[in-house]
Structures are given as C-alpha cells and as structure tokens.
Design an enzyme around this catalytic site. Structure first.
Site, short mmCIF file in Angstrom:
data_model
loop_
_atom_site.label_atom_id
_atom_site.label_comp_id
_atom_site.label_asym_id
_atom_site.label_seq_id
_atom_site.Cartn_x
_atom_site.Cartn_y
_atom_site.Cartn_z
N THR A 212 0.82 -1.21 0.00
CA THR A 212 0.00 0.00 0.00
C THR A 212 0.86 1.25 0.00
O THR A 212 1.97 1.25 0.50
CB THR A 212 -0.92 0.04 1.24
N GLU A 260 -4.12 4.36 3.81
CA GLU A 260 -3.27 3.53 2.95
C GLU A 260 -4.06 3.09 1.74
O GLU A 260 -5.22 2.69 1.86
CB GLU A 260 -2.79 2.28 3.71
#
Length: 320
Positions: A212, A260
């Site tokens: 991420t 994220e």
C-alpha cells in the site's frame, strides 16, 4: 486563471470586476451555484470574475484550535474554482489584525479600492467584518454608497445526503467523518479527495502481498471514518483503482490513524516521496480484527474484488 496572495498582489491597473467572497471549502454544489453565477454575470458585463477566499480558515484566527477539517487544500480549491471559469482567485491571509476590520472597512479595502467591484454575488448567510457583524443586507446598503450591486443566490440545494439537509461544507464534513462517501460525493459533485506525500509505513502490506501507499495527509485534512473504501489513487498524473484502508491498523495494535491505498493489479509501484491524491468512492466495510492471518488475507482479497467492481461501474457510468 490569475492567483493572488494578499491585496498587494492585485495588479495596479485592475478594472471593474464581479466578486464573490467565502471560505468555499470543498467547492461543493452550493458553492458552484454562487461561483457559476458570478462567472455568468461577469461574462454578461464583459468584465472579469474574482473569487476571494481566506487562509487560514477564519475560525482558526478568531477561535484558535477550532480549525474545521478541510475538504480541500488551497491549491485544490483553486483548481476546482478555475474549472468553473473564474478569472482570478484572491487568497487573503486571515490575520488577527484583518479580523478586526469593521464590515465597512472590509468593503472599502477589499471590494472598492482593490477589486473595483461592479457586482457582488453571495449566499444568504454570508457574514463579514469584525465579529462577523456584516450580512448581505449591510453589503447591499454599502453598495448604494460605493456603486456595486449585490445579488443573493438561494443556496438551499438538497439531495438524499444527510436526509435532505441543505448542502454545506459542515454537512459534507459530517458525512466524511461518518464514512458516508456516497452522501459526500452527492454534495461535492465528485468523490471526496485526500492528499499527501507517500511515506514509508510498517511495510506489512508488502509482506502480505498487498503493498500500500501510506499517505501522510496534509494538516487539518477531513479524513473518513475508519474502514475500508473503494476509490482511486492518483500519482504522477495516473489514476488507478484502489482499495483504501483508513484506521489505526487494529490487527497490529497500531495507534496512528493512517490512510493507505492499494493500487489494484499494479506491480512494483514505487511512489515514495510523491504527492498523491486518494479519492473515496464508497464505504466497503468497517475495521475488523481477524483471528488468523489467513482470515485477514481472504478478507483483503474479497475487499479488492469489491473495490474493483465498484470503481469499474462508476467509471463506466461517468465515461472515464
């Protein structure tokens, strides 16, 4: 579009103009009506349109510590305003000294001496001057002295968001805080966006096979409620469907609230240090703690499929 910071930035030979003043955070659909009307009026008169806004948010100067979560940082606000066809944006540094100006002084200093306003377009609840003592009636009264007209635009646009409450920045902030991204998008006329620089996180996503982009969001950003969302990650001019996680990472006893974004099906992306944008389309699920790593991985794979389907449907319907 010209961008000015402070009154001294306005060209000396600036002629008459049509002006609208406000915080315009988020440039939502109600704001778009007022700004759009100012642009229309200016074109009809053959003169430029100017949007006047403030930095920092006036509430932060008048009541320190009360800064509302921001729906759009200044550069984004300017982009959105430019898209509406405005000729110039004036960002006034809002200082303690500036906050002391009486409504009449504010009008003379900003609207008359510098912008030579021919018409001023506002919403019905516009307030200005020391202790927000000025309203649209006073603005119009001063206009008879200083040769400008005032047009008040009825702002009470409603939809399904917030059970039919009139569109406002306050309503949008509440919807974002609740994770109601569909409601926020209805008010804004587009998905809510969060921006920041990609920093090194705990690298757990990478180990799990879902790397991420960990976004260090800008100060005062309106961040959605904890949970998993479908949306997009835009980096270096490329917009990628994404599964977005907001929260404190309960699986690993995290404390910091983070945003994220996992760019779906993108291998080997290196975004460290880049300024990116994350657009939130829809809430997928709340934050859960899983008993085993396998359960977590299964849930993440299911989230990715949900996010893929939601973003594909949106793009198909909106011709992206």
């Amino acid at each position: 579009m010209q961008r000015w910071r402070g009154l001294e930035d306005i060209p000396q030979d600036w002629g008459r103009s049509v002006v609208t003043i406000g915080s315009y955070d988020g440039v939502h659909r109600g704001h778009q009506l007022i700004i759009g009307r100012a642009v229309e009026r200016a074109r009809a008169l053959g003169i430029p349109s100017v949007v006047v806004t403030f930095d920092p948010h006036p509430s932060e100067v008048v009541r320190p510590g009360s800064h509302p979560p921001l729906l759009a940082p200044h550069h984004r606000r300017a982009e959105l305003i430019a898209e509406l066809g405005v000729d110039a944006v004036l960002v006034l540094p809002f200082t303690a000294e500036f906050s002391q100006l009486s409504p009449a002084d504010f009008v003379v200093k900003v609207l008359v001496d510098k912008l030579h306003a021919r018409a001023v377009i506002e919403g019905p609840n516009f307030r200005f001057g020391h202790r927000a003592a000025g309203n649209v009636d006073l603005l119009a009264e001063l206009g008879t002295t200083y040769d400008y007209e005032v047009e008040v635009i009825d702002l009470f646009v409603c939809g399904e968001a917030g059970d039919g409450e009139p569109f406002s920045s306050t309503l949008t902030r509440r919807l974002v805080a609740e994770g109601d991204m569909a409601g926020a998008a209805e008010v804004l006329g587009r998905p809510h966006r969060v921006e920041g620089v990609v920093v090194r996180g705990a690298q757990r996503g990478r180990e799990l096979g879902f790397p991420t982009a960990n976004v260090d969001t800008l100060p005062h950003t309106a961040i959605p409620a904890d949970g998993v969302y479908a949306g997009w990650l835009t980096a270096a001019g490329e917009r990628m469907p994404a599964a977005i996680s907001v929260g404190t990472n309960p699986q690993f006893d995290g404390k910091e609230r983070t945003v994220e974004a996992y760019a779906i099906d993108r291998e080997g992306l290196d975004l460290y240090g880049l300024h990116v944008a994350v657009d939130f389309l829809a809430y997928v699920r709340g934050m859960l703690r899983f008993d085993t790593l396998d359960d977590l991985l299964r849930a993440m794979a299911a989230d990715v499929e949900t996010c893929r389907a939601l973003t594909e449907t949106y793009d198909r319907e909106h011709g992206h």
